[in-house]
Design a protein around this motif. Structure first.
Motif, PDB file in Angstrom:
ATOM      1  N   GLU A   1       0.829  -1.193   0.000  1.00  0.00           N
ATOM      2  CA  GLU A   1       0.000   0.000   0.000  1.00  0.00           C
ATOM      3  C   GLU A   1       0.870   1.252   0.000  1.00  0.00           C
ATOM      4  O   GLU A   1       0.570   2.236  -0.692  1.00  0.00           O
ATOM      5  CB  GLU A   1      -0.925   0.006   1.215  1.00  0.00           C
ATOM      6  CG  GLU A   1      -1.593   1.334   1.551  1.00  0.00           C
ATOM      7  CD  GLU A   1      -2.535   1.856   0.481  1.00  0.00           C
ATOM      8  OE1 GLU A   1      -2.938   3.032   0.581  1.00  0.00           O
ATOM      9  OE2 GLU A   1      -2.867   1.095  -0.465  1.00  0.00           O
TER      10      GLU A   1
ATOM     11  N   LEU B   1       3.885   1.600  -1.286  1.00  0.00           N
ATOM     12  CA  LEU B   1       4.452   1.760  -2.627  1.00  0.00           C
ATOM     13  C   LEU B   1       3.416   2.290  -3.607  1.00  0.00           C
ATOM     14  O   LEU B   1       3.700   3.168  -4.428  1.00  0.00           O
ATOM     15  CB  LEU B   1       5.015   0.423  -3.117  1.00  0.00           C
ATOM     16  CG  LEU B   1       6.258  -0.100  -2.385  1.00  0.00           C
ATOM     17  CD1 LEU B   1       6.598  -1.503  -2.866  1.00  0.00           C
ATOM     18  CD2 LEU B   1       7.443   0.836  -2.604  1.00  0.00           C
ATOM     19  N   ALA B   2       2.197   1.744  -3.502  1.00  0.00           N
ATOM     20  CA  ALA B   2       1.124   2.174  -4.406  1.00  0.00           C
ATOM     21  C   ALA B   2       0.757   3.633  -4.157  1.00  0.00           C
ATOM     22  O   ALA B   2       0.559   4.399  -5.111  1.00  0.00           O
ATOM     23  CB  ALA B   2      -0.108   1.282  -4.220  1.00  0.00           C
TER      24      ALA B   2
ATOM     25  N   PHE C   1       2.670   5.968  -2.930  1.00  0.00           N
ATOM     26  CA  PHE C   1       3.760   6.809  -3.414  1.00  0.00           C
ATOM     27  C   PHE C   1       3.661   6.999  -4.933  1.00  0.00           C
ATOM     28  O   PHE C   1       3.802   8.115  -5.443  1.00  0.00           O
ATOM     29  CB  PHE C   1       5.103   6.181  -3.056  1.00  0.00           C
ATOM     30  CG  PHE C   1       6.299   6.936  -3.569  1.00  0.00           C
ATOM     31  CD1 PHE C   1       6.742   8.066  -2.919  1.00  0.00           C
ATOM     32  CD2 PHE C   1       6.962   6.519  -4.713  1.00  0.00           C
ATOM     33  CE1 PHE C   1       7.843   8.773  -3.388  1.00  0.00           C
ATOM     34  CE2 PHE C   1       8.063   7.210  -5.192  1.00  0.00           C
ATOM     35  CZ  PHE C   1       8.499   8.347  -4.528  1.00  0.00           C
ATOM     36  N   LYS C   2       3.382   5.900  -5.621  1.00  0.00           N
ATOM     37  CA  LYS C   2       3.272   5.953  -7.077  1.00  0.00           C
ATOM     38  C   LYS C   2       2.098   6.808  -7.516  1.00  0.00           C
ATOM     39  O   LYS C   2       2.178   7.565  -8.491  1.00  0.00           O
ATOM     40  CB  LYS C   2       3.141   4.535  -7.624  1.00  0.00           C
ATOM     41  CG  LYS C   2       3.064   4.458  -9.133  1.00  0.00           C
ATOM     42  CD  LYS C   2       2.963   3.015  -9.609  1.00  0.00           C
ATOM     43  CE  LYS C   2       2.881   2.935 -11.137  1.00  0.00           C
ATOM     44  NZ  LYS C   2       2.763   1.520 -11.592  1.00  0.00           N
ATOM     45  N   GLU C   3       0.986   6.704  -6.782  1.00  0.00           N
ATOM     46  CA  GLU C   3      -0.242   7.420  -7.143  1.00  0.00           C
ATOM     47  C   GLU C   3      -0.331   8.806  -6.508  1.00  0.00           C
ATOM     48  O   GLU C   3      -1.322   9.497  -6.668  1.00  0.00           O
ATOM     49  CB  GLU C   3      -1.446   6.574  -6.725  1.00  0.00           C
ATOM     50  CG  GLU C   3      -1.518   5.229  -7.458  1.00  0.00           C
ATOM     51  CD  GLU C   3      -2.482   4.244  -6.793  1.00  0.00           C
ATOM     52  OE1 GLU C   3      -3.277   4.703  -5.928  1.00  0.00           O
ATOM     53  OE2 GLU C   3      -2.430   3.056  -7.121  1.00  0.00           O
ATOM     54  N   LYS C   4       0.688   9.185  -5.768  1.00  0.00           N
ATOM     55  CA  LYS C   4       0.779  10.511  -5.143  1.00  0.00           C
ATOM     56  C   LYS C   4      -0.425  10.795  -4.245  1.00  0.00           C
ATOM     57  O   LYS C   4      -1.087  11.826  -4.354  1.00  0.00           O
ATOM     58  CB  LYS C   4       0.928  11.604  -6.205  1.00  0.00           C
ATOM     59  CG  LYS C   4       2.208  11.465  -7.025  1.00  0.00           C
ATOM     60  CD  LYS C   4       2.336  12.592  -8.040  1.00  0.00           C
ATOM     61  CE  LYS C   4       3.620  12.431  -8.847  1.00  0.00           C
ATOM     62  NZ  LYS C   4       3.786  13.509  -9.856  1.00  0.00           N
ATOM     63  N   ARG C   5      -0.712   9.864  -3.358  1.00  0.00           N
ATOM     64  CA  ARG C   5      -1.802  10.010  -2.385  1.00  0.00           C
ATOM     65  C   ARG C   5      -1.327   9.538  -1.015  1.00  0.00           C
ATOM     66  O   ARG C   5      -0.256   8.953  -0.883  1.00  0.00           O
ATOM     67  CB  ARG C   5      -3.011   9.169  -2.818  1.00  0.00           C
ATOM     68  CG  ARG C   5      -2.710   7.681  -2.936  1.00  0.00           C
ATOM     69  CD  ARG C   5      -3.959   6.858  -3.222  1.00  0.00           C
ATOM     70  NE  ARG C   5      -3.650   5.461  -3.456  1.00  0.00           N
ATOM     71  CZ  ARG C   5      -3.433   4.560  -2.500  1.00  0.00           C
ATOM     72  NH1 ARG C   5      -3.493   4.929  -1.232  1.00  0.00           N
ATOM     73  NH2 ARG C   5      -3.166   3.297  -2.811  1.00  0.00           N
TER      74      ARG C   5
END
Length: 327
Positions: free
Chosen positions: A311, A313-314, A316-320
């Motif tokens: 979660e 990593l996700a 961070f990738k999705e900027k949330r």
């Protein structure tokens, strides 16, 4: 396996291995850490939910210890409020019993993110042992009671989640020893702190002679203990005894409010990661560096398979902002 339920002392002994025997340290740390990652849940009916707002009236509380599981955005923060106004929050048999029960419930609650130890009595954190009760004890009772109080404070220190002592008043003797067992201490500038047992021709008996030197250094600890010195919040901060010293407010709860702010900073972080970080620090500091690094490696291994890591990593990738569940 018996190693899964081994106590801190046994764990410490197991970890005191030569630096070359890191594999053993990894195995022991892995087994012992499992109990910190996935503690059993407790039923909601066993929890006491009250408003987050602090109240000081002794008439409002019949319990000597008020346990509050905050909710809403503060869900995960547990506040232990000592409430013995007539006895200056001194440590009695009943208070020890209530604190043991509260600590056991927190250990079983995987939703807990942090604990604040505070006082509900203005101007006092904890005056130490209840000397009036102690005076009524037979000599044969004193040793077992001190041993039980020592065990309680050790259990407080062994809680898997971060603990914060909010010192808004006097923390003397056993009161300061409770605060020393916490991970973080915050004091108002007007608070008074000291291990004053030598005034009574005894010594700190609940970890003070061990935790204080580890915190502020041997020479300073000896000075404070030998001379039964009492310092205020500002002096305590300068010595490294507390993390923060804050100006007291009209309500007398400045340290508590700062502790609540800090708990809110901890809340959004990955809960399993925070637990593992605490375990790695607490156990690693007691052994040589090589063994400590092996302990860190074993604790790191516990976070790799978690859903929270994915979660993070996700997010961070999705900027949330991540939404951690402690899984």
């Amino acid at each position: 396996m018996a190693a899964v339920v081994v106590g801190r002392f046994a764990f410490w002994r197991a970890c005191r291995v030569p630096a070359v025997d890191v594999d053993r340290a990894r195995r022991v740390t892995y087994l012992c850490s499992r109990q910190h990652v996935f503690p059993d849940k407790v039923s909601l009916c066993s929890r006491l939910s009250v408003a987050a707002t602090r109240r000081y009236s002794s008439d409002s509380f019949k319990e000597e210890l008020r346990v509050r599981y905050l909710d809403g955005e503060d869900a995960g923060i547990v506040v232990l409020g000592i409430n013995r106004p007539k006895a200056k929050n001194s440590i009695s048999k009943n208070l020890v019993k209530l604190m043991f029960e509260a600590i056991e419930n927190i250990k079983k609650n995987n939703k807990a993110r942090s604990v604040i130890l505070s006082s509900l009595v203005p101007g006092i954190f904890c005056a130490g042992a209840d000397l009036k009760e102690r005076a009524k004890m037979h000599q044969s009772e004193v040793g077992p009671f001190v041993s039980k109080a020592r065990t309680l404070i050790t259990e407080l220190g062994n809680l898997p989640v971060p603990t914060i002592a909010a010192i808004d008043g006097a923390a003397l003797g056993g009161g300061l020893e409770m605060a020393l067992a916490c991970d973080i201490r915050i004091a108002s500038d007007s608070a008074k702190m000291g291990l004053v047992e030598t005034k009574l021709a005894i010594i700190p008996g609940a970890g003070g002679t061990q935790r204080l030197p580890r915190l502020i250094g041997i020479s300073l600890a000896k000075e404070l203990i030998f001379a039964a010195k009492v310092v205020d919040g500002k002096e305590a901060h300068a010595l490294g005894l507390v993390n923060h010293s804050v100006e007291q407010n009209d309500s007398g709860d400045a340290a508590y409010l700062r502790a609540l702010e800090l708990a809110r900073e901890i809340n959004p972080q990955g809960p399993i990661a925070v637990r593992m970080a605490k375990l790695a620090i607490n156990q690693g500091i007691e052994v040589d560096l090589s063994t400590g690094l092996a302990i860190e490696e074993a604790c790191y291994a516990q976070v790799i398979p978690t859903k929270d890591r994915l979660e993070g990593l996700a997010a961070f990738k999705e900027k949330r902002n991540p939404q951690y569940r402690g899984e």
